[in-house]
Enzyme design. Structure first.
Site: not given
Ligand SMILES: NC(=O)c1ccc[n+]([C@@H]2O[C@H](COP(=O)([O-])OP(=O)(O)OC[C@H]3O[C@@H](n4cnc5c(N)ncnc54)[C@H](O)[C@@H]3O)[C@@H](O)[C@H]2O)c1
Length: 310
Positions: A208, A53, A117, A75-76, A37, A170, A184, A141
Site C-alpha cells: 500500500r 449535504i 480516491s 462522503a460515505q 465526524g 491510503n 489499517v 464506493y
C-alpha cells in the site's frame, strides 16, 4: 483572503484542512452531519452548519456564507457499507455532490476541490498508477467517488467553475477513526495500545501507498488557492508491504507485535501505488512526511488519547 466552505470538516481529513485554513487566516465554514465526524474535531473559529449535504436547506448555507471556494470532503467512506447499501452510498456521494454543484452554480462559487480516491482505478494494470489509468472501480464506493468527477468536469465546462480533483492513496494520521472499517494503521495502532491481537488478512505481502494526513492537507490548500483545472494523485509514489508496516509500528510503539494471518478478503488489491508526478509538476506539491515520522506522530496521538481515557 478566501471564504472557504469545507464539507465533511468534522471528519478525519476535513478537520485538519479546516485547522490549516483557519491558521492561515481564511474565513471558514463547515457543513457536516456528524455521521462519522465528531464535534470535538470542529475548529471553534469556523462556522459550523450541522447539515446533510443531500438536504434542500444546503442552499441556505451558500446564501448566508457565500463561499469563494468549496472543499468537498463529506462522503460515505466505507467500502463495505457501499456494498451493503449502494442506494445510500450513491445518494450521499453522487446526489450529495450534485446538490453541492447546483449551489456552486447558483451562488457563482469560483472553485471546487474534490476528495476522490484510488478506489476509482480498480485493479491496477501496472504500478505506479498514473491519472490516465483506466477507471474501472470494483466497489460501489469506487463508482460513487468516480461519477462526481465527471459531474464536476461538466459543471466546470458549462458554468466556468474551476476544479481540482485529488485522488488520495491510503491516508493515515491523528483523528482517523479506528472503529468499524477505519484505516489499517489506526486499527493496528489501537490494537497495539489495547494489547489486542493484530489480524492481517492475506500473507502480509500486499503493498500500500500510505500518505500522511498533513500532506493531503497541503495538497488541498494549494488546490484551493490556484486556478488550475485538473485531476491529481496525492500519494507518496512508494509502497510498503503490510509486514514492513508492522515492523515500523513495532519500532515506533516499542512493543512486540505478533500478528495472526487470516484468509485474504475477496476483492483486496495485491499491490497499490499511485504516481504523484503530475501533482509535483503542476501543483508544485510534494509529500513532506516520511512514513516513520508520520507513524510516530500518529502513535503519539493515540497514545495520549489512550492515557487520558484510562
Ligand atoms: N481516509 C482515506 O484514506 C481516504 C482515501 C481516499 C479518499 N478519501 C476521501 O476523503 C474524504 C474524507 O474522508 P475521511 O477519511 O476524512 O472520512 P471521515 O468519515 O472521517 O469524514 C467524512 C465526513 O463527512 C461527514 N459526512 C458524511 N456524510 C455526510 C452527509 N450526508 N452530509 C454531511 N456530512 C457528511 C462525516 O460526518 C465526516 O465528518 C472523503 O471524501 C473520502 O472519500 C479518504
Amino acid at each position: 483572503m478566501l471564504r472557504v466552505l469545507v464539507t465533511g470538516g468534522a471528519g478525519f481529513i476535513g478537520s485538519h484542512v479546516v485547522d490549516s485554513l483557519v491558521e492561515s487566516g481564511q474565513t471558514v465554514a463547515i457543513v457536516d452531519n456528524l455521521s462519522t465526524g465528531y464535534k470535538e474535531n470542529i475548529n471553534k473559529k469556523a462556522v459550523f452548519f450541522e447539515m446533510d449535504i443531500t438536504s434542500i436547506e444546503l442552499t441556505n448555507v451558500f446564501e448566508v456564507f457565500r463561499p469563494d471556494v468549496v472543499i468537498h470532503m463529506a462522503a460515505q467512506v466505507n467500502v463495505n457499507r457501499s456494498i451493503i447499501d449502494p442506494i445510500k452510498d450513491q445518494k450521499i456521494n453522487i446526489y450529495g455532490t450534485v446538490n453541492i454543484l447546483e449551489n456552486c452554480k447558483k451562488f457563482a462559487v469560483k472553485k471546487i476541490v474534490y476528495s476522490s480516491s484510488a478506489a476509482v482505478y480498480g485493479y491496477p494494470k501496472s504500478n505506479p498508477i498514473g491519472e490516465c489509468h483506466d477507471t474501472e472501480p470494483i466497489s460501489f464506493y469506487g463508482i460513487s467517488k468516480m461519477v462526481p468527477e465527471n459531474y464536476i468536469k461538466t459543471y466546470s465546462s458549462l458554468y466556468n467553475l474551476k476544479y481540482t480533483i485529488l485522488r488520495y492513496s491510503n491516508v493515515y494520521g491523528p483523528r482517523q477513526d479506528f472503529l468499524g472499517e477505519g484505516g489499517v494503521i489506526s486499527i493496528f495502532l489501537n490494537n497495539i495500545l489495547r494489547n489486542e491481537q493484530i489480524v492481517v488478512f492475506g500473507n502480509g505481502k500486499q503493498t500500500r501507498d500510505f500518505i500522511y494526513v498533513h500532506d493531503v492537507v497541503s495538497a488541498n490548500i494549494i488546490a484551493a488557492n490556484n486556478d488550475i483545472n485538473g485531476t491529481f494523485n496525492i500519494s507518496t509514489n512508494s509502497s510498503i508491504t503490510i509486514n514492513q508496516l508492522l515492523d515500523i509500528l513495532e519500532k515506533v510503539s516499542n512493543r512486540k507485535i505478533s500478528p495472526i494471518y487470516k484468509e485474504a478478503r475477496k476483492g483486496d488489491i495485491e499491490k497499490s501505488c499511485l504516481d504523484n508526478q503530475n501533482a509535483k509538476n503542476s501543483l508544485k506539491w510534494s509529500p513532506k512526511f516520511e512514513l516513520e515520522m508520520g507513524l510516530q506522530n500518529t502513535f503519539d496521538y493515540y497514545h495520549s488519547l489512550f492515557i487520558n481515557r484510562k
